[in-house]
Motif scaffolding. Structure first.
Motif, PDB file in Angstrom:
ATOM      1  N   ASN A  31      -8.565 -16.930   5.235  1.00 36.21           N
ATOM      2  CA  ASN A  31      -8.788 -18.350   4.997  1.00 36.21           C
ATOM      3  C   ASN A  31      -8.643 -18.748   3.529  1.00 36.21           C
ATOM      4  OD1 ASN A  31      -9.623 -19.439   7.720  1.00 36.21           O
ATOM      5  ND2 ASN A  31     -11.074 -17.748   7.515  1.00 36.21           N
ATOM      6  N   GLY A  32      -8.186 -17.816   2.700  1.00 30.12           N
ATOM      7  CA  GLY A  32      -7.936 -18.149   1.308  1.00 30.12           C
ATOM      8  C   GLY A  32      -9.178 -18.434   0.513  1.00 30.12           C
ATOM      9  N   LYS A  33     -10.307 -17.878   0.920  1.00 32.93           N
ATOM     10  CA  LYS A  33     -11.561 -18.110   0.198  1.00 32.93           C
ATOM     11  C   LYS A  33     -11.661 -17.206  -1.030  1.00 32.93           C
ATOM     12  CE  LYS A  33     -13.190 -21.028   3.284  1.00 32.93           C
ATOM     13  NZ  LYS A  33     -14.271 -20.613   4.181  1.00 32.93           N
ATOM     14  N   GLY A  34     -12.529 -17.577  -1.972  1.00 37.35           N
ATOM     15  CA  GLY A  34     -12.734 -16.785  -3.172  1.00 37.35           C
ATOM     16  C   GLY A  34     -13.700 -15.634  -2.940  1.00 37.35           C
ATOM     17  N   GLY A  35     -14.025 -14.917  -4.045  1.00 37.60           N
ATOM     18  CA  GLY A  35     -14.989 -13.830  -3.961  1.00 37.60           C
ATOM     19  C   GLY A  35     -14.401 -12.516  -3.502  1.00 37.60           C
ATOM     20  N   ILE A  36     -13.068 -12.408  -3.473  1.00 40.56           N
ATOM     21  CA  ILE A  36     -12.412 -11.173  -3.045  1.00 40.56           C
ATOM     22  C   ILE A  36     -11.527 -10.697  -4.189  1.00 40.56           C
ATOM     23  CG2 ILE A  36     -10.771 -10.148  -1.415  1.00 40.56           C
ATOM     24  CD1 ILE A  36     -13.394 -10.821  -0.112  1.00 40.56           C
ATOM     25  N   SER A  37     -11.672  -9.421  -4.559  1.00 35.32           N
ATOM     26  CA  SER A  37     -10.843  -8.882  -5.642  1.00 35.32           C
ATOM     27  C   SER A  37      -9.401  -8.727  -5.163  1.00 35.32           C
ATOM     28  CB  SER A  37     -11.383  -7.536  -6.109  1.00 35.32           C
ATOM     29  OG  SER A  37     -11.194  -6.554  -5.103  1.00 35.32           O
ATOM     30  N   GLU A  38      -8.485  -8.668  -6.098  1.00 38.34           N
ATOM     31  CA  GLU A  38      -7.066  -8.550  -5.740  1.00 38.34           C
ATOM     32  C   GLU A  38      -6.773  -7.220  -5.032  1.00 38.34           C
ATOM     33  OE1 GLU A  38      -3.273  -9.650  -5.010  1.00 38.34           O
ATOM     34  OE2 GLU A  38      -4.985 -10.863  -5.666  1.00 38.34           O
ATOM     35  N   PRO A  39      -7.320  -6.084  -5.486  1.00 39.87           N
ATOM     36  CA  PRO A  39      -7.062  -4.832  -4.748  1.00 39.87           C
ATOM     37  C   PRO A  39      -7.553  -4.904  -3.301  1.00 39.87           C
ATOM     38  CG  PRO A  39      -7.899  -4.350  -6.938  1.00 39.87           C
ATOM     39  CD  PRO A  39      -8.060  -5.819  -6.749  1.00 39.87           C
ATOM     40  N   THR A  40      -8.744  -5.510  -3.098  1.00 32.50           N
ATOM     41  CA  THR A  40      -9.265  -5.643  -1.734  1.00 32.50           C
ATOM     42  C   THR A  40      -8.352  -6.538  -0.892  1.00 32.50           C
ATOM     43  OG1 THR A  40     -11.535  -5.338  -2.494  1.00 32.50           O
ATOM     44  CG2 THR A  40     -11.232  -6.403  -0.353  1.00 32.50           C
ATOM     45  N   ARG A  41      -7.936  -7.638  -1.483  1.00 34.75           N
ATOM     46  CA  ARG A  41      -7.038  -8.552  -0.769  1.00 34.75           C
ATOM     47  C   ARG A  41      -5.757  -7.829  -0.344  1.00 34.75           C
ATOM     48  NH1 ARG A  41      -2.760 -11.612  -2.285  1.00 34.75           N
ATOM     49  NH2 ARG A  41      -2.340 -13.495  -1.058  1.00 34.75           N
ATOM     50  N   GLN A  42      -5.200  -7.014  -1.236  1.00 31.90           N
ATOM     51  CA  GLN A  42      -3.970  -6.295  -0.914  1.00 31.90           C
ATOM     52  C   GLN A  42      -4.194  -5.301   0.219  1.00 31.90           C
ATOM     53  OE1 GLN A  42      -0.864  -6.802  -1.845  1.00 31.90           O
ATOM     54  NE2 GLN A  42      -1.576  -8.578  -3.020  1.00 31.90           N
ATOM     55  N   ARG A  43      -5.352  -4.609   0.227  1.00 28.46           N
ATOM     56  CA  ARG A  43      -5.644  -3.662   1.311  1.00 28.46           C
ATOM     57  C   ARG A  43      -5.710  -4.382   2.651  1.00 28.46           C
ATOM     58  NH1 ARG A  43      -9.801  -1.649  -1.892  1.00 28.46           N
ATOM     59  NH2 ARG A  43     -11.368  -2.109  -0.286  1.00 28.46           N
ATOM     60  N   VAL A  44      -6.323  -5.572   2.656  1.00 29.62           N
ATOM     61  CA  VAL A  44      -6.420  -6.340   3.903  1.00 29.62           C
ATOM     62  C   VAL A  44      -5.025  -6.762   4.388  1.00 29.62           C
ATOM     63  CG1 VAL A  44      -7.230  -8.505   4.915  1.00 29.62           C
ATOM     64  CG2 VAL A  44      -8.763  -7.149   3.473  1.00 29.62           C
ATOM     65  N   LEU A  45      -4.213  -7.231   3.476  1.00 29.72           N
ATOM     66  CA  LEU A  45      -2.869  -7.653   3.865  1.00 29.72           C
ATOM     67  C   LEU A  45      -2.046  -6.483   4.391  1.00 29.72           C
ATOM     68  CD1 LEU A  45      -1.950 -10.125   0.974  1.00 29.72           C
ATOM     69  CD2 LEU A  45      -2.817 -10.668   3.250  1.00 29.72           C
ATOM     70  N   GLU A  46      -2.167  -5.337   3.728  1.00 38.71           N
ATOM     71  CA  GLU A  46      -1.433  -4.154   4.174  1.00 38.71           C
ATOM     72  C   GLU A  46      -1.916  -3.695   5.547  1.00 38.71           C
ATOM     73  OE1 GLU A  46      -2.015  -1.406   1.016  1.00 38.71           O
ATOM     74  OE2 GLU A  46      -0.746  -2.533  -0.408  1.00 38.71           O
ATOM     75  N   ALA A  47      -3.211  -3.750   5.758  1.00 34.83           N
ATOM     76  CA  ALA A  47      -3.754  -3.351   7.058  1.00 34.83           C
ATOM     77  C   ALA A  47      -3.280  -4.305   8.156  1.00 34.83           C
ATOM     78  CB  ALA A  47      -5.287  -3.326   7.001  1.00 34.83           C
ATOM     79  N   ALA A  48      -3.281  -5.588   7.867  1.00 36.05           N
ATOM     80  CA  ALA A  48      -2.825  -6.577   8.846  1.00 36.05           C
ATOM     81  C   ALA A  48      -1.366  -6.352   9.212  1.00 36.05           C
ATOM     82  CB  ALA A  48      -3.030  -7.985   8.301  1.00 36.05           C
ATOM     83  N   ALA A  49      -0.553  -6.064   8.188  1.00 35.94           N
ATOM     84  CA  ALA A  49       0.867  -5.824   8.449  1.00 35.94           C
ATOM     85  C   ALA A  49       1.070  -4.538   9.247  1.00 35.94           C
ATOM     86  CB  ALA A  49       1.620  -5.753   7.121  1.00 35.94           C
ATOM     87  N   LYS A  50       0.324  -3.495   8.887  1.00 32.87           N
ATOM     88  CA  LYS A  50       0.455  -2.216   9.574  1.00 32.87           C
ATOM     89  C   LYS A  50       0.098  -2.330  11.054  1.00 32.87           C
ATOM     90  CE  LYS A  50      -1.380   2.506   9.469  1.00 32.87           C
ATOM     91  NZ  LYS A  50      -2.286   3.451   8.756  1.00 32.87           N
ATOM     92  N   LEU A  51      -0.949  -3.110  11.355  1.00 30.17           N
ATOM     93  CA  LEU A  51      -1.413  -3.246  12.742  1.00 30.17           C
ATOM     94  C   LEU A  51      -0.712  -4.373  13.498  1.00 30.17           C
ATOM     95  CD1 LEU A  51      -5.253  -2.802  12.144  1.00 30.17           C
ATOM     96  CD2 LEU A  51      -3.640  -1.114  13.052  1.00 30.17           C
TER      97      LEU A  51
END
Length: 349
Positions: A31-51
């Protein structure tokens, strides 16, 4: 790992597990909310793409909370759009507003079958491909406005809505001004047999324009000599002129066309039939597109400020979406008559 136990598809829980974060963190990324570090955001995006997690949700995650894209579905055939420069000028106005803000326009040309247009809107909403849509050419009994509300798809109409629907809208003030001036101009030139070649009768603006012409003529004690329903195409205009000039005793001395493309085609058709414009037949178009200045004789037409309509429509929809970078855009000017060389005194006799 259990992926979507009932459906076989990955879930937000699966994405959180693969990324090594909480479900709440995945939700914030989606949802594009704040409070998330860039490394964490990248891990989430990579996981979403992988699955290959939920196509629409993945698209939102990869692009952020907004697609930064507006949609426009055109219920016309591609060949009709090629023949009518109106939409090219209108789209250039839209793009002049979107491009500086990093937005794009997703254009769908779906043909003239109403259900195909409605399906296109449903896909745009379900797949979350656009932030909002620009609607054009309101129709009699238009169902698109209710559909936008059901889909919760932000939408703005450029034009007049059917039955005063409360959908957000942009249009120029004084919609009747240009056509009233056109009728007055022809009457002052001595014309009494004035025909109107319109667009499709299911369009709200077509009905409105016919009413304006008939009312203004009635004010001069006249009525249209002929009204021909056409399809905004050059071929329909040429056919209309061929039918209107015979028999000669009932021939109109002036024709008002529903757009400039038809008017230019009408001038060509009249010449092929041995008539000179404006000596034998005066012609008025609508839109004031650039081609009206380069044909001979140069076209008398009603200026609709088409590019500014596109610019104002895009700006209004962006403002509706809460886009902070939208600058003030002047409202479109009221339509007005531009007198050039395709109108002249009514022929004697």
């Amino acid at each position: 790992m259990a992926r979507g136990r009932n459906s076989g598809k990955a879930t937000i829980t699966d994405v959180a597990a693969v990324a090594g974060v909480s479900v709440a963190a995945v939700s914030k990324v989606v949802n594009g909310k704040g409070g998330i570090s860039e490394p964490t955001r990248q891990r989430v995006l990579e996981a979403a793409a992988k699955l290959q997690w939920s196509p629409s949700a993945a698209a939102v995650a990869l692009r952020g909370a907004r697609t930064r894209t507006l949609g426009m579905v055109v219920g016309r055939t591609a060949d009709l759009l090629t023949a009518d420069p109106h939409f090219a000028v209108f789209i250039s106005g839209i793009e002049s507003q979107l491009s500086p803000l990093g937005y794009g326009l997703l254009l769908h040309i779906v043909g003239e079958e109403p259900e195909a247009e409605l399906r296109a809107y449903r896909r745009l909403a379900e797949e979350r491909r656009v932030d909002g849509v620009i609607l054009t050419e309101s129709r009699i009994g238009d169902t698109r406005f209710d559909l936008m509300r059901r889909l919760r798809l932000p939408a703005l109409l450029v034009g007049t809505p059917w039955q005063d629907d409360p959908i957000p809208q942009v249009q120029a003030a004084g919609q009747d001004t240009g056509l009233r001036e056109a009728v007055d101009h022809l009457v002052e030139l001595g014309h009494r047999r004035i025909a109107y070649v319109s667009g499709p009768e299911d369009r709200v603006h077509t009905t409105f324009r016919r009413q304006v012409i008939e009312s203004r003529l009635a004010g001069h004690g006249l009525r249209p000599s002929h009204v021909v329903v056409a399809d905004f195409t050059a071929q329909d205009a040429a056919d209309a002129v061929g039918n209107l000039v015979e028999p000669a005793a009932q021939r109109p001395t002036a024709i008002v066309f529903g757009n400039d493309t038809m008017a230019v085609a009408g001038v060509s058709a009249a010449r092929r039939l041995g008539l000179e414009v404006p000596r034998d037949l005066s012609v008025i178009g609508y839109d004031d597109l650039p081609l009206g200045e380069i044909v001979h004789p140069r076209l008398t037409t009603v200026n609709q400020d088409v590019e500014q309509l596109g610019r104002a429509g895009a700006a209004a929809l962006l403002a509706l979406l809460g886009e902070a970078g939208v600058s003030d855009v002047a409202p479109p000017r009221p339509p007005s008559l531009v007198v050039r060389e395709s109108t002249g005194p009514a022929p004697r006799g």
